[in-house]
Scaffold this active site. Structure first.
Site, short mmCIF file in Angstrom:
data_model
loop_
_atom_site.label_atom_id
_atom_site.label_comp_id
_atom_site.label_asym_id
_atom_site.label_seq_id
_atom_site.Cartn_x
_atom_site.Cartn_y
_atom_site.Cartn_z
CG LEU A 142 4.96 1.38 31.13
CD1 LEU A 142 4.40 -0.04 31.11
CD2 LEU A 142 3.80 2.38 31.02
CG HIS A 172 -6.13 10.59 13.98
ND1 HIS A 172 -6.17 9.21 14.10
CD2 HIS A 172 -6.30 10.85 12.66
CE1 HIS A 172 -6.35 8.67 12.90
NE2 HIS A 172 -6.44 9.64 12.00
CG ASP A 230 -8.76 0.14 13.85
OD1 ASP A 230 -8.56 1.25 13.34
OD2 ASP A 230 -9.23 -0.83 13.24
C1 IPE Z 1 -6.37 4.16 14.25
O1 IPE Z 1 -7.64 4.65 13.96
C2 IPE Z 1 -5.31 5.24 14.27
C3 IPE Z 1 -4.23 5.14 13.29
C4 IPE Z 1 -4.10 4.24 12.35
C5 IPE Z 1 -3.20 6.15 13.39
P1 IPE Z 1 -8.13 4.70 12.45
O2 IPE Z 1 -7.69 5.98 11.85
O3 IPE Z 1 -7.73 3.46 11.73
O4 IPE Z 1 -9.71 4.72 12.66
P2 IPE Z 1 -10.81 4.03 11.75
O5 IPE Z 1 -10.47 2.57 11.62
O6 IPE Z 1 -10.83 4.74 10.44
O7 IPE Z 1 -12.07 4.23 12.54
MG MG Z 2 -8.65 1.66 11.29
#
Ligand code: IPE
Ligand code: MG
Length: 227
Positions: free
Chosen positions: A113, A19, A2
């Site tokens: 793994l 991402h 996250d």
């Molecule tokens: C996690 O990061 C990635 C996915 C859910 C694919 P987020 O996209 O939830 O990032 P924040 O929480 O908005 O910072």
């Molecule tokens: Mg998030």
């Protein structure tokens, strides 16, 4: 995993930049497991609920997912990684499903793994799916046991996770492996996922190694002392 969105926003970038940075962090985590001889890694890449994000973001994530499959699988195979995908496969476009099947088949004989990638995954989905699948093979309620249901869950045949690492500062499970995490140790960090380092993963593992896992027993029972 996250914190990708916030990581990008802190830099004045759009979420997709976060991402992409998150995908690099995935490589750090896999490398760490290989180096430390950790047998299994399950990554929560995309939840059942993430489909409800803005369509542009979902589309970016799908493209990234496809690109990762195209560029990373052969190297992972070379490193002896066995890849499996858990989640509602039919939610994905056929192109992605084909690549997932190809990656699983290519790496099926590997054992360095076990890498499980959770996509369109939810812990509740997993439990409902397992119930359906078990009842399809035996409609007898007596046949439902923890063992028999466990054999129909997404990580059937693999050990329950020892350690959950959640980045991004929230203290919740967010519908990850609900069934499998009955006795998992949790480790939370405010670090945003793209900022994760080998050093911090090492800290999490060191912290885990110092914990006493009792699985409902007493400390004396665990240490084999007389009560
Ligand atoms: C996690 O990061 C990635 C996915 C859910 C694919 P987020 O996209 O939830 O990032 P924040 O929480 O908005 O910072
Ligand atoms: Mg998030």
């Amino acid at each position: 995993m996250d914190g990708n969105g916030r990581w990008a926003e802190q830099r004045g970038s759009i979420r997709s930049v976060g991402h992409r940075a998150g995908a690099k962090a995935v490589q750090i985590a896999i490398e760490f497991c290989l180096e430390q001889g950790i047998g299994s890694l399950t990554l929560f890449a995309f939840s059942s609920e993430n489909w409800n994000r803005p369509p542009e973001e979902v589309s970016t994530l799908m493209k990234l997912f496809l690109r990762m499959l195209d560029t990373e699988i052969e190297e992972l195979h070379r490193r002896g990684v066995r890849i499996r995908f858990i989640g509602q496969r039919s939610d994905f476009a056929i192109e992605l499903r084909d690549k997932m099947a190809w990656a699983e088949a290519l790496t099926a004989g590997n054992s360095q793994l076990n890498l499980n990638i959770a996509g369109s995954y939810g812990g509740r989905w997993d439990i409902v799916n397992a119930c359906r699948s078990l009842l399809a093979s035996s409609p007898d309620p007596e046949a439902i046991t923890e063992d028999s249901l466990g054999r129909h869950m997404a990580l059937a045949g693999q050990p329950d996770p020892d350690l959950l690492i959640r980045t991004g500062g929230d203290f919740r499970i967010s519908n990850f492996l609900l069934w499998q995490m009955a006795y998992t140790e949790f480790w939370f960090t405010p670090t945003l996922w793209p900022d994760i380092t080998r050093k911090e993963l090492m800290q999490a593992v060191a912290d885990f190694a110092g914990r006493e896992r009792r699985f409902g027993l007493t400390s004396e029972q665990i240490h084999g002392e007389q009560s």
